[in-house]
Design a protein around this motif. Structure first.
Motif, short mmCIF file in Angstrom:
data_model
loop_
_atom_site.label_atom_id
_atom_site.label_comp_id
_atom_site.label_asym_id
_atom_site.label_seq_id
_atom_site.Cartn_x
_atom_site.Cartn_y
_atom_site.Cartn_z
N TYR A 1 0.83 -1.20 0.00
CA TYR A 1 0.00 0.00 0.00
C TYR A 1 0.86 1.25 0.00
O TYR A 1 0.57 2.23 -0.69
CB TYR A 1 -0.90 -0.02 1.23
N MET B 1 2.08 2.03 -3.48
CA MET B 1 1.06 2.59 -4.35
C MET B 1 0.76 4.05 -3.98
O MET B 1 0.39 4.85 -4.81
CB MET B 1 -0.22 1.76 -4.27
N GLU B 2 0.90 4.40 -2.70
CA GLU B 2 0.61 5.77 -2.28
C GLU B 2 1.61 6.77 -2.83
O GLU B 2 1.33 7.96 -2.90
CB GLU B 2 0.61 5.86 -0.76
N ASP C 1 2.48 7.15 -5.77
CA ASP C 1 2.14 7.52 -7.15
C ASP C 1 3.24 7.18 -8.14
O ASP C 1 3.45 7.92 -9.11
CB ASP C 1 1.80 9.00 -7.23
N ARG D 1 -7.24 -2.70 4.75
CA ARG D 1 -6.30 -2.17 3.77
C ARG D 1 -6.40 -2.90 2.44
O ARG D 1 -6.05 -2.37 1.40
CB ARG D 1 -4.87 -2.25 4.33
N GLU E 1 -8.70 -0.83 0.50
CA GLU E 1 -8.02 0.40 0.10
C GLU E 1 -7.08 0.13 -1.08
O GLU E 1 -6.97 0.93 -2.01
CB GLU E 1 -7.25 0.98 1.29
N TYR E 2 -6.43 -1.01 -1.02
CA TYR E 2 -5.53 -1.40 -2.10
C TYR E 2 -6.31 -1.65 -3.39
O TYR E 2 -5.86 -1.32 -4.49
CB TYR E 2 -4.77 -2.66 -1.68
N GLU F 1 -8.97 -0.06 -4.36
CA GLU F 1 -9.24 1.25 -4.94
C GLU F 1 -8.00 1.81 -5.64
O GLU F 1 -8.09 2.40 -6.72
CB GLU F 1 -9.71 2.22 -3.85
N LYS F 2 -6.83 1.61 -5.03
CA LYS F 2 -5.58 2.10 -5.61
C LYS F 2 -5.31 1.41 -6.95
O LYS F 2 -4.90 2.04 -7.93
CB LYS F 2 -4.42 1.86 -4.65
N ASP G 1 -7.77 2.68 -9.63
CA ASP G 1 -7.38 4.02 -10.09
C ASP G 1 -6.15 3.94 -10.99
O ASP G 1 -6.06 4.64 -12.01
CB ASP G 1 -7.09 4.93 -8.90
N ALA G 2 -5.19 3.10 -10.60
CA ALA G 2 -3.96 2.96 -11.40
C ALA G 2 -4.27 2.41 -12.78
O ALA G 2 -3.67 2.81 -13.78
CB ALA G 2 -2.97 2.05 -10.67
#
Length: 282
Positions: A29, A32-33, A35, A51, A54-55, A57-58, A61-62
Motif C-alpha cells: 500500500y 502505491m501511495e 504515485d 487495507r 483500500e488497495y 481502490e488504488k 485508479d492505477a
C-alpha cells in the motif's frame, strides 16, 4: 527495472523490459501511495483486512491511469488446508473483492478452496498420475486431461470477473506437484486450460513470490502463458532443489540467487526461438 522482494529492496529485473513492484504486507500500500508508475503490480500477503479494500481502490485508479497495467493478485493467506493465524473471514471476503480488479490470480490449492467456500479434503488433490519419463506421452496426456476436467468446478467458482487468468499452484500429487493454468475468455465463451508437473520438493517461504515474479517477467517478455508457466515452475523447482541440496537455512526461504543467471539464459533462448518462429509464420 526495480523489483522489491523479501531478499533485496532493489533487485534488478533480469529480463530488462518491464518495471514491476512486488508487494509484501503494508509495503504494498505504501508503494502505491507514492504515485509511482509501473507496468505491473504483484500483491501478496496484506496484513490489515481493511487495507485490502483500500488497495483495491488504488489498483482500480492505477488501471484508469494506465490501461496497460498488469495486476497479479496472490492472496497468500493459507496453505496445507489451514489459514494463517492472523487471517480472518474478513480477510478472505476482501480478497475476493480485490480479485475483481486483477488480471491474473495465483492462489494455491488451499486458498482456492477457501475462496470458493468449498470443503477442503486433503485427499481431493491426490491423483494417481503417470509421469512422462515413465510411460507414453499419450497416457500422460489422457491423465492430464482427466485431472484438468476434475478441476473445472473449482475453476468456475473462483472466477471473479468476466475475463480472468487463473493459476492454481501447490496441487500435491503422490509424486509431483501440479500447477493449473486456466485462461477464460468470457466475451467469447472460450477457455484454454493446461497443467504442468514438477518434482515434489519440500516447499519453503517465498515460493509463491518467486513464481509470481518469474511468471510476470516471462509472460510479458515474449513467452506464451503456457510457456511462462513451464518456465516459472521449472525455475522455482530448481531453486527449491538448490536450497535442499546445499542445506540453505530455512529462515532464508527459497534461495534462488545462485541459479538465476543460468535459468534466465535458458529463458532468453526460448524467447528468441519463439520470436524466430513468429517471424517465419508471418
Amino acid at each position: 527495472a526495480p523489483i522489491n522482494d523479501k531478499h533485496n529492496n532493489n533487485r534488478m529485473s533480469y529480463l530488462d523490459s518491464v518495471s514491476i513492484v512486488s508487494s509484501f504486507g503494508d509495503r504494498a500500500y505504501i508503494g502505491m501511495e507514492e504515485d509511482e508508475k509501473y507496468d505491473g503490480v504483484i500483491s501478496s500477503f496484506i496484513s490489515d483486512s481493511d487495507r485490502i479494500l483500500e488497495y483495491r481502490e488504488k489498483i482500480a485508479d492505477a488501471k484508469l491511469d494506465n490501461g496497460r497495467l498488469l495486476y497479479i493478485c496472490d492472496p497468500d493467506f493459507a496453505k496445507n488446508g489451514e489459514k494463517y493465524a492472523s487471517v480472518t473471514d474478513k480477510h478472505i471476503a476482501n480478497y475476493k473483492k480485490l480479485m475483481e480488479v486483477s488480471d491474473i490470480i495465483t492462489p494455491n490449492f488451499t486458498e482456492a478452496i477457501m475462496l470458493t467456500d468449498m470443503e477442503y479434503d486433503e485427499n481431493s488433490q491426490k491423483y494417481s498420475i503417470i509421469k512422462y519419463e515413465n510411460d507414453t506421452k499419450e497416457k500422460a496426456d489422457k491423465t492430464s486431461k482427466k485431472i484438468i476436467e476434475s478441476m473445472f468446478p473449482l475453476l468456475d467458482k473462483i472466477r471473479f470477473k468476466k475475463n480472468q487468468i487463473t493459476v492454481i499452484t501447490g496441487i500435491e500429487l503422490y509424486n509431483a506437484v501440479l500447477t493449473i493454468l486456466d485462461i477464460y475468455d468470457g466475451d467469447h465463451g472460450r477457455r484454454q486450460t493446461s497443467c504442468n508437473y514438477a518434482e515434489k520438493v519440500e516447499s519453503r517461504t517465498g515460493v509463491g513470490d518467486v513464481f509470481d515474479a518469474m511468471f510476470f517477467e516471462t509472460s510479458t517478455n515474449g513467452l506464451s502463458l503456457n510457456d511462462a508457466l513451464i518456465a516459472s515452475t521449472s525455475f522455482v523447482n530448481s531453486a527449491l532443489r538448490y536450497s535442499r541440496d546445499y542445506k540453505i537455512d530455512e529462515k532464508l526461504g527459497v534461495f534462488f540467487e545462485p541459479i538465476i543467471h543460468s535459468n534466465i539464459n535458458l529463458i532468453r533462448k526460448k524467447i528468441e526461438e519463439k520470436k524466430k518462429k513468429d517471424v517465419k509464420g508471418v
